[in-house]
Design an enzyme around this catalytic site. Structure first.
Site, mmCIF file in Angstrom:
data_model
loop_
_atom_site.group_PDB
_atom_site.id
_atom_site.type_symbol
_atom_site.label_atom_id
_atom_site.label_comp_id
_atom_site.label_asym_id
_atom_site.label_seq_id
_atom_site.Cartn_x
_atom_site.Cartn_y
_atom_site.Cartn_z
ATOM 1 N N ILE A 30 0.901 -1.346 -0.017
ATOM 2 C CA ILE A 30 -0.221 -0.410 -0.316
ATOM 3 C C ILE A 30 0.659 1.685 -0.060
ATOM 4 C CG2 ILE A 30 -1.953 -1.551 0.704
ATOM 5 C CD1 ILE A 30 -1.329 0.078 4.135
ATOM 6 N N VAL A 38 5.265 -0.714 2.938
ATOM 7 C CA VAL A 38 4.053 -0.672 4.434
ATOM 8 C C VAL A 38 3.173 -1.841 3.344
ATOM 9 C CG1 VAL A 38 2.386 -0.040 5.604
ATOM 10 C CG2 VAL A 38 4.512 1.563 4.889
ATOM 11 N N ASP A 149 9.259 13.204 11.842
ATOM 12 C CA ASP A 149 9.328 12.957 10.474
ATOM 13 C C ASP A 149 7.822 12.991 9.665
ATOM 14 O OD1 ASP A 149 9.927 11.383 7.539
ATOM 15 O OD2 ASP A 149 9.140 9.879 7.149
#
Length: 309
Positions: A30, A38, A149
C-alpha cells in the site's frame, strides 16, 4: 514465505500472498518510501483484522543500538492512544532478522494527495487539520516521543460516516533517528538525494539534538503547503531546497500566493514557526495551532466588518 537470508535482501515483490512470522497474511503493498515499505495484511490471530505492516530495512536487525532505540520507541508508541494518531500494535522480528511494525489499517485520503488534487486547501479546513495534527503531536510529546518525520505523506484524512473529516498522524514511534549530518555530507558530495526529506527542520538536517519544536517546524511546513500548494524553500534541485532551509528565510505566503489574500497574521504565525532556531519558534504544537486559528478567525472577523460597511 519468502526467504530473507541473512536479512541482507528482501524480495518485496513476493511478499503479497505470503504469511509473515506465521501470523500475518500479506495481501498487497500500500505504500513505499525511502526507508521502508508498507503492506496491507490480515491478522490470523484476531479473526482476520486488517492491519498495516511496515517492513523496515533488513540491515536494521544488525544494528544493536538502532534496535534498542526502536524497541523503546515502539513500547512508547504502543502506549500512545489518541484519535489523531495511528498507534502501534506491536514490533516484530522474524527468525531470519526481518524487522516489522504492525499498525491498525487506517482508511482515508493521504494529505499530500488531497493538496495535490485541489491545489491548496481552504483556510478553515487547513486550520482544522493543523489543530488535529497538533493534538496528536502533543499527546506524543507528553510521552517524550518526537515524530521526526512529519510530512503530508504521513497524515491521513479520515471520516466516520457523515461526520466531519479529521486528520490522523501516521508512523508515531517509528521515526528513524536518521544520521542527518552524514546524509548532508553525502548530499554535498554527490548532489543526489534519496527520498528528499523536504519537511525536516534545520537542526535535524545538521544532526543536532531534537525536541518537540522540531515537529512544530515540520507542522508549519505542512500548513504552508496545505495553504499554498507549495513549499517556502524552492530550488532548482533537491540540494538547493535543503540548503535554502539552512541559509535562507522562507518565502512569505503573500509573496508565494498573492492571489489567495490570506490575513497578514497567518503569515506572521507561520513565519515564527519556521524560524531556524528552535528557541524562536512556538514552544508546543498546540500553541502554534492556537495562534494559527486565532489569526484565521481574526482575519475573517475583519473581512466581515469590511463587508458590512
Amino acid at each position: 514465505t519468502p526467504s530473507t537470508a541473512g536479512a541482507r535482501w528482501v524480495d518485496y515483490a513476493s511478499l503479497p500472498g505470503s504469511v509473515l512470522d506465521g501470523r500475518y497474511l500479506i495481501t498487497s503493498k500500500i505504500a513505499d518510501g525511502w526507508m521502508s515499505m508498507v503492506f496491507l495484511a490480515q491478522d490470523r490471530e484476531t479473526e482476520g483484522r486488517r492491519v498495516a505492516i511496515k517492513i523496515l530495512p533488513p540491515e536494521l536487525s544488525e544494528d544493536t543500538k538502532a534496535m534498542e532505540r526502536l524497541r523503546r520507541e515502539a513500547d512508547m508508541g504502543i502506549r500512545l492512544v489518541h484519535r489523531n494518531v495511528c498507534s502501534i500494535l506491536r514490533l516484530g522480528e522474524t527468525t531470519d532478522g526481518l524487522v516489522y511494525v504492525v499498525m491498525p489499517y487506517v482508511e482515508g485520503e493521504v494529505l499530500c494527495d488531497r493538496t495535490y488534487r485541489l491545489g491548496s486547501l481552504p483556510l478553515p479546513l487547513a486550520v482544522q487539520f493543523v489543530q488535529d495534527i497538533a493534538s496528536g503531536l502533543h499527546a506524543a510529546h507528553e510521552l517524550d516521543i518526537i515524530h521526526r518525520d512529519l510530512k503530508p505523506e504521513n497524515v491521513m484524512i479520515c471520516s466516520e460516516g457523515e461526520a466531519e473529516e479529521y486528520a490522523v498522524v501516521m508512523d508515531f514511534g517509528l521515526a528513524q533517528d536518521r544520521d542527518a549530518a552524514r546524509f548532508l555530507e553525502r548530499l554535498t558530495a554527490t548532489g543526489v538525494v534519496l527520498g528528499t526529506p523536504e519537511f525536516m527542520s534545520p537542526e535535524q538536517l545538521r544532526g543536532k539534538p531534537l525536541d518537540r519544536r522540531t515537529d512544530v517546524y515540520s507542522l508549519a511546513l505542512v500548513a504552508y503547503e496545505m495553504l499554498t500548494g507549495k513549499l517556502p524553500f524552492p530550488g532548482e534541485t533537491p540540494q538547493d531546497m535543503l540548503l535554502a532551509r539552512l541559509r535562507s528565510h522562507p518565502i512569505p505566503i503573500s509573496e508565494m500566493r498573492p492571489d489567495l489574500g490570506f490575513p497578514a497574521e497567518i503569515e506572521k504565525v507561520i513565519t515564527r514557526a519556521l524560524q531556524r532556531l528552535p528557541a524562536e519558534r512556538y514552544a508546543t504544537a498546540p500553541e502554534f495551532a492556537a495562534a494559527l486559528s486565532a489569526a484565521a478567525e481574526g482575519g475573517a472577523s475583519r473581512l466581515g466588518r469590511i463587508m458590512r460597511r
